[in-house]
Design a protein around this motif. Structure first.
Motif, PDB file in Angstrom:
ATOM      1  N   ALA A 175     115.010 123.454  40.241  1.00  0.00           N
ATOM      2  CA  ALA A 175     114.116 123.658  38.817  1.00  0.00           C
ATOM      3  C   ALA A 175     114.352 122.526  38.107  1.00  0.00           C
ATOM      4  CB  ALA A 175     114.478 125.090  38.483  1.00  0.00           C
ATOM      5  N   ALA A 176     115.866 122.184  37.760  1.00  0.00           N
ATOM      6  CA  ALA A 176     115.919 121.012  36.777  1.00  0.00           C
ATOM      7  C   ALA A 176     115.564 119.755  37.180  1.00  0.00           C
ATOM      8  CB  ALA A 176     117.431 121.002  36.598  1.00  0.00           C
ATOM      9  N   ALA A 177     115.380 119.372  38.504  1.00  0.00           N
ATOM     10  CA  ALA A 177     114.813 118.376  39.069  1.00  0.00           C
ATOM     11  C   ALA A 177     113.446 118.163  38.754  1.00  0.00           C
ATOM     12  CB  ALA A 177     115.246 118.010  40.539  1.00  0.00           C
ATOM     13  N   GLU A 178     112.677 119.403  39.098  1.00  0.00           N
ATOM     14  CA  GLU A 178     111.364 119.251  38.887  1.00  0.00           C
ATOM     15  C   GLU A 178     111.103 119.156  37.311  1.00  0.00           C
ATOM     16  OE1 GLU A 178     107.528 122.303  39.400  1.00  0.00           O
ATOM     17  OE2 GLU A 178     109.563 122.751  40.245  1.00  0.00           O
ATOM     18  N   THR A 179     111.720 119.616  36.432  1.00  0.00           N
ATOM     19  CA  THR A 179     111.498 119.531  34.849  1.00  0.00           C
ATOM     20  C   THR A 179     111.673 118.172  34.627  1.00  0.00           C
ATOM     21  OG1 THR A 179     112.285 121.802  34.529  1.00  0.00           O
ATOM     22  CG2 THR A 179     112.281 120.014  32.588  1.00  0.00           C
ATOM     23  N   ALA A 180     112.932 117.473  35.231  1.00  0.00           N
ATOM     24  CA  ALA A 180     113.252 116.077  34.943  1.00  0.00           C
ATOM     25  C   ALA A 180     111.926 115.063  35.407  1.00  0.00           C
ATOM     26  CB  ALA A 180     114.447 115.690  35.292  1.00  0.00           C
ATOM     27  N   HIS A 181     111.529 115.595  36.388  1.00  0.00           N
ATOM     28  CA  HIS A 181     110.479 114.729  37.029  1.00  0.00           C
ATOM     29  C   HIS A 181     109.310 114.851  36.337  1.00  0.00           C
ATOM     30  CE1 HIS A 181     107.155 113.951  39.868  1.00  0.00           C
ATOM     31  NE2 HIS A 181     108.000 112.914  40.314  1.00  0.00           N
ATOM     32  N   ALA A 182     108.766 115.929  35.767  1.00  0.00           N
ATOM     33  CA  ALA A 182     107.450 116.260  34.797  1.00  0.00           C
ATOM     34  C   ALA A 182     107.890 115.208  33.798  1.00  0.00           C
ATOM     35  CB  ALA A 182     107.358 117.557  34.584  1.00  0.00           C
ATOM     36  N   ALA A 183     109.203 115.341  33.214  1.00  0.00           N
ATOM     37  CA  ALA A 183     109.164 114.667  31.954  1.00  0.00           C
ATOM     38  C   ALA A 183     109.162 113.090  32.163  1.00  0.00           C
ATOM     39  CB  ALA A 183     111.039 114.992  31.310  1.00  0.00           C
ATOM     40  N   MET A 184     109.723 112.885  33.109  1.00  0.00           N
ATOM     41  CA  MET A 184     109.597 111.150  33.549  1.00  0.00           C
ATOM     42  C   MET A 184     108.011 110.628  33.694  1.00  0.00           C
ATOM     43  SD  MET A 184     110.866 109.246  36.911  1.00  0.00           S
ATOM     44  CE  MET A 184     109.780 110.207  38.185  1.00  0.00           C
ATOM     45  N   LEU A 185     107.394 111.715  34.454  1.00  0.00           N
ATOM     46  CA  LEU A 185     105.769 111.312  34.518  1.00  0.00           C
ATOM     47  C   LEU A 185     105.116 111.149  33.242  1.00  0.00           C
ATOM     48  CD1 LEU A 185     105.134 113.316  37.396  1.00  0.00           C
ATOM     49  CD2 LEU A 185     105.345 111.037  37.578  1.00  0.00           C
ATOM     50  N   ALA A 186     105.741 112.142  32.396  1.00  0.00           N
ATOM     51  CA  ALA A 186     104.735 112.062  31.132  1.00  0.00           C
ATOM     52  C   ALA A 186     105.333 110.727  30.233  1.00  0.00           C
ATOM     53  CB  ALA A 186     105.448 113.373  30.146  1.00  0.00           C
ATOM     54  N   ALA A 187     106.495 110.293  30.208  1.00  0.00           N
ATOM     55  CA  ALA A 187     106.816 109.223  29.710  1.00  0.00           C
ATOM     56  C   ALA A 187     106.116 107.913  30.105  1.00  0.00           C
ATOM     57  CB  ALA A 187     108.534 108.955  29.692  1.00  0.00           C
ATOM     58  N   HIS A 188     105.955 107.937  31.534  1.00  0.00           N
ATOM     59  CA  HIS A 188     105.417 106.890  32.303  1.00  0.00           C
ATOM     60  C   HIS A 188     103.904 106.774  31.961  1.00  0.00           C
ATOM     61  CE1 HIS A 188     104.292 103.763  35.316  1.00  0.00           C
ATOM     62  NE2 HIS A 188     103.333 104.692  35.700  1.00  0.00           N
ATOM     63  N   SER A 189     103.108 107.883  31.714  1.00  0.00           N
ATOM     64  CA  SER A 189     101.824 108.124  31.462  1.00  0.00           C
ATOM     65  C   SER A 189     101.571 107.543  29.859  1.00  0.00           C
ATOM     66  CB  SER A 189     101.528 109.646  31.544  1.00  0.00           C
ATOM     67  OG  SER A 189     100.104 109.612  31.131  1.00  0.00           O
ATOM     68  N   GLU A 190     102.604 107.878  28.963  1.00  0.00           N
ATOM     69  CA  GLU A 190     102.532 107.306  27.752  1.00  0.00           C
ATOM     70  C   GLU A 190     102.713 105.697  27.547  1.00  0.00           C
ATOM     71  OE1 GLU A 190     104.369 108.143  23.403  1.00  0.00           O
ATOM     72  OE2 GLU A 190     105.311 109.066  24.968  1.00  0.00           O
ATOM     73  N   SER A 191     103.613 105.333  28.379  1.00  0.00           N
ATOM     74  CA  SER A 191     103.819 103.856  28.464  1.00  0.00           C
ATOM     75  C   SER A 191     102.446 103.084  28.917  1.00  0.00           C
ATOM     76  CB  SER A 191     104.831 103.494  29.304  1.00  0.00           C
ATOM     77  OG  SER A 191     104.824 103.482  30.448  1.00  0.00           O
ATOM     78  N   GLN A 192     101.834 103.685  29.868  1.00  0.00           N
ATOM     79  CA  GLN A 192     100.642 103.235  30.266  1.00  0.00           C
ATOM     80  C   GLN A 192      99.381 103.310  29.541  1.00  0.00           C
ATOM     81  OE1 GLN A 192     102.184 101.503  32.837  1.00  0.00           O
ATOM     82  NE2 GLN A 192     100.144 101.823  34.293  1.00  0.00           N
ATOM     83  N   GLN A 193      99.661 104.365  28.737  1.00  0.00           N
ATOM     84  CA  GLN A 193      98.438 104.345  27.857  1.00  0.00           C
ATOM     85  C   GLN A 193      98.638 103.284  26.728  1.00  0.00           C
ATOM     86  OE1 GLN A 193      95.839 106.412  27.608  1.00  0.00           O
ATOM     87  NE2 GLN A 193      95.280 105.380  25.338  1.00  0.00           N
ATOM     88  N   ILE A 194      99.952 102.908  26.128  1.00  0.00           N
ATOM     89  CA  ILE A 194      99.854 101.962  25.260  1.00  0.00           C
ATOM     90  C   ILE A 194      99.628 100.716  25.884  1.00  0.00           C
ATOM     91  CG2 ILE A 194     101.760 100.712  23.913  1.00  0.00           C
ATOM     92  CD1 ILE A 194     103.487 103.266  23.863  1.00  0.00           C
ATOM     93  N   ARG A 195      99.816 100.301  27.091  1.00  0.00           N
ATOM     94  CA  ARG A 195      99.273  99.129  27.709  1.00  0.00           C
ATOM     95  C   ARG A 195      97.850  99.046  27.628  1.00  0.00           C
ATOM     96  NH1 ARG A 195     101.924  95.480  30.654  1.00  0.00           N
ATOM     97  NH2 ARG A 195     100.274  95.589  32.649  1.00  0.00           N
ATOM     98  N   ALA A 196      97.198 100.361  28.048  1.00  0.00           N
ATOM     99  CA  ALA A 196      95.842 100.150  27.901  1.00  0.00           C
ATOM    100  C   ALA A 196      95.073  99.995  26.435  1.00  0.00           C
ATOM    101  CB  ALA A 196      95.401 101.654  28.400  1.00  0.00           C
ATOM    102  N   GLU A 197      95.985 100.641  25.433  1.00  0.00           N
ATOM    103  CA  GLU A 197      95.562 100.284  24.183  1.00  0.00           C
ATOM    104  C   GLU A 197      95.785  98.777  23.708  1.00  0.00           C
ATOM    105  OE1 GLU A 197      97.509 103.001  21.498  1.00  0.00           O
ATOM    106  OE2 GLU A 197      97.156 104.569  22.706  1.00  0.00           O
ATOM    107  N   THR A 198      96.662  98.053  24.148  1.00  0.00           N
ATOM    108  CA  THR A 198      96.935  96.624  24.129  1.00  0.00           C
ATOM    109  C   THR A 198      95.983  95.952  24.752  1.00  0.00           C
ATOM    110  OG1 THR A 198      99.416  97.116  24.186  1.00  0.00           O
ATOM    111  CG2 THR A 198      98.536  94.853  24.564  1.00  0.00           C
ATOM    112  N   ARG A 199      95.538  96.435  25.867  1.00  0.00           N
ATOM    113  CA  ARG A 199      94.408  95.432  26.442  1.00  0.00           C
ATOM    114  C   ARG A 199      93.071  95.717  25.633  1.00  0.00           C
ATOM    115  NH1 ARG A 199      96.789  97.050  31.392  1.00  0.00           N
ATOM    116  NH2 ARG A 199      95.582  99.192  31.609  1.00  0.00           N
ATOM    117  N   ASP A 200      92.817  96.765  24.925  1.00  0.00           N
ATOM    118  CA  ASP A 200      91.601  97.097  24.020  1.00  0.00           C
ATOM    119  C   ASP A 200      91.642  96.213  22.822  1.00  0.00           C
ATOM    120  OD1 ASP A 200      90.399  98.871  25.903  1.00  0.00           O
ATOM    121  OD2 ASP A 200      91.419 100.684  25.055  1.00  0.00           O
ATOM    122  N   ALA A 201      92.969  96.100  22.453  1.00  0.00           N
ATOM    123  CA  ALA A 201      93.100  95.675  21.083  1.00  0.00           C
ATOM    124  C   ALA A 201      93.135  94.007  21.292  1.00  0.00           C
ATOM    125  CB  ALA A 201      94.598  95.764  20.622  1.00  0.00           C
ATOM    126  N   LEU A 202      93.455  93.477  22.568  1.00  0.00           N
ATOM    127  CA  LEU A 202      93.248  92.106  22.885  1.00  0.00           C
ATOM    128  C   LEU A 202      91.670  91.714  22.899  1.00  0.00           C
ATOM    129  CD1 LEU A 202      96.291  91.274  25.394  1.00  0.00           C
ATOM    130  CD2 LEU A 202      95.867  90.559  23.013  1.00  0.00           C
TER     131      LEU A 202
END
Length: 572
Positions: free
Chosen positions: A353-380
């Motif tokens: 259960a702890a591993a699953e929770t940690a995995h979900a948190a990792m995926l959420a952080a990765h998704s957020e970083s990818q969103q920032i990269r997408a916003e950067t491309r839009d800004a450029l």
């Protein structure tokens, strides 16, 4: 870049080029100039075939493609071993039996002059465009590293490869490719080893692969039947089979490489060398990109890997927006690294259960970083609508310049540059030989002397070099270099392959039916590519073009009847 790096880089690329030009400086025989040394062994043929396909784009662009989208691109090569077996069994014996200089001579012998010229022109069109892209790739490196003007770098890169290709022809290409491929393999192995050594010592290699797999970078095989998906096992086996059949069986840049063999056996062994080793090599390069992705989960990467574009616009009127995005990205990346550590620790524990929770948190952080990269491309894009907002081609280059020791930096840049020279030289040599053998006599309407054909081949080599350089000046319009080359090829390859399959297996069909069928099939492929309402993977264009050519040839032959005259195929 230090003096040591410059010495390694320039010493490697210039030394090999000058060696090839010097060794072949007295090459004045047409057969040697267009086909190469008749005593070439199977090992040289195998490396030459591999080097022709493995351009700088392979080593510059593929790691970045894997970094962004995972390893699914490897499916593009699944049909290649089958294709190489077919080429070795069917295409190669006929080419050697007729003693042709180009593949399109066979079309002329089997059909007629107009069909031969059509096949040659389709090759010249697509390979001329592709040669421009292969010149553009290393120019990115030199212009980025040395701060040179990109257009000037393209011109100088093109001039170097034109020099020794004009001088020595096919023999110079094969001779230099052998040494260039040795540099390439040594350099990539060195980069792979250093990358693995720089990974966090706290985590095992297996843990790192789990990170790559969990974030979608190790999905190499997709069994989906979705035709909209660019890479699936089905598009790779079927579309990739027809792409490879056409490339290795009808593309003069490859045909010229294995026709250099001193015997049928040597040529076949050279092709089988690639059937065995090509997929593992491509897999290793894509795995390098996936491991680069893992490396940059612990080591903060640039928000945008094209440093020149980023620096230009960060200092402009949109600088505040870009710097704010960079600050957010740094915070999210640090948090993501912590969550990856937490997930790996939880995996080693006994609490699913702890591993699953940690995995979900990792995926959420990765998704957020990818969103920032997408916003950067839009800004450029907002800052400069003409700016290239994809940066995957710069991922591997950034790692080379930022994390490899001096000397090795020069070696890796020499790897990419050597790959560019070897592939571009083969392309220019093939373009020149096809023009000299298939187009030039038709325009001249008479047979010239051997000396005249050698001179014409050299002039055509230089001419196509100029054309390739001119197209390279516009190559920054494409998104990813490795995909751009395959897309250009797939638009034309299927139709050319269809012409050859009719020639091999449908003995009663004549040149007129094939000629008009090929034109109609090419029109169909272009509609599939450029029609806004049609979205299918470009790999299927190879199958569509080939099937349309064969089917329409049968239909037109039935309509034309006796008017569809069949030329007798020479027996020797």
């Amino acid at each position: 870049m230090t003096t040591l790096d410059y010495l390694v880089l320039l010493g490697t690329i210039v030394g090999i080029a000058l060696y090839g030009a010097w060794k072949t400086r007295h090459n004045q025989h047409l057969s040697t100039y267009l086909k190469g040394d008749a005593h070439t062994g199977w090992g040289t043929i195998g490396l030459s075939v591999m080097a022709t396909q493995a351009s700088a784009i392979t080593f510059l662009s593929m790691p970045g493609l894997s970094y962004e989208n995972g390893m699914a691109f490897v499916q593009n090569y699944f049909g290649m071993p089958i294709a190489l077996i077919v080429v070795a069994a069917v295409f190669l014996p006929l080419y050697r039996k007729l003693n042709v200089y180009t593949a399109y001579e066979f079309l002329g012998a089997r059909f007629d002059t107009k069909t031969r010229v059509l096949g040659a022109c389709l090759f010249l069109l697509q390979r001329g465009l592709a040669a421009g892209i292969t010149i553009y790739a290393p120019a990115i490196i030199v212009s980025t590293v040395l701060g040179w003007n990109l257009d000037l770098t393209i011109v100088l890169s093109g001039a170097l490869v034109i020099l020794y290709t004009v001088t020595g022809g096919s023999r110079a290409v094969s001779l230099t490719q052998k040494y260039q491929m040795a540099v390439i393999l040594a350099g990539m192995a060195t980069a792979f080893g250093i990358l693995v050594a720089k990974m966090p010592a706290a985590h095992s290699f297996g843990d790192l692969l789990h990170v790559a797999g969990s974030l979608g970078k190790l999905e190499a095989v997709d069994f989906s039947l979705d035709f909209d998906k660019r890479y699936t096992i089905w598009s790779g086996i079927f579309g990739g089979l027809f792409l490879s059949l056409s490339y290795f069986g009808t593309d003069q840049s490859q045909v010229q490489r294995y026709l250099a063999g001193g015997s049928l056996r040597a040529s076949r062994l050279g092709l089988m060398f690639n059937a065995v080793f090509k997929i593992p090599m491509q897999f290793a390069i894509l795995l390098l990109g996936a491991l680069l992705f893992v490396f940059y989960q612990f080591e903060r990467p640039p928000l945008f890997f094209n440093e020149t574009t980023w620096t230009t616009h960060a200092a402009g009127e949109h600088g505040d927006t870009l710097r704010a995005l960079e600050s957010r990205f740094g915070e999210v990346h640090a948090e993501k690294a912590q969550r990856i550590d937490a997930w790996l620790a939880a995996r080693d524990g006994a609490d699913p259960a702890a591993a699953e929770t940690a995995h979900a948190a990792m995926l959420a952080a990765h998704s957020e970083s990818q969103q920032i990269r997408a916003e950067t491309r839009d800004a450029l894009a907002a800052a400069d609508p003409r700016a290239k907002t994809t940066d995957s081609d710069f991922v591997f280059l950034t790692f080379i310049l930022g994390h490899l020791p001096h000397g090795v930096i020069g070696l890796l840049l020499a790897v990419i540059f050597s790959a560019a020279l070897s592939s571009t030289a083969a392309e220019l040599n093939a373009l020149a030989s096809t023009t000299a053998v298939d187009i030039y006599p038709t325009l001249m309407r008479k047979v010239g002397t051997e000396k005249r054909y050698v001179a014409a081949s050299k002039w055509f080599t230089a001419l196509w070099g100029v054309v390739a350089v001119a197209f390279a000046l516009f190559a920054n319009l494409v998104e990813n270099l490795i995909e751009a080359v395959n897309i250009v090829g797939s638009i034309f390859y299927g139709v050319v392959l269809g012409m050859f399959l009719v020639a091999f297996f449908l003995k009663k069909i004549g040149g007129t039916a094939v000629f008009w069928a090929a034109i109609a099939a090419q029109t169909i492929v272009l509609v599939c590519k450029f029609s806004p309402g049609i979205t299918i993977s470009y790999l299927w264009f190879n199958l569509i073009g080939c099937a349309a050519t064969v089917i329409l040839s049968l239909v037109l032959h039935t309509i034309l009847g006796p008017r569809d005259r069949v030329e007798p195929l020479p027996t020797s």
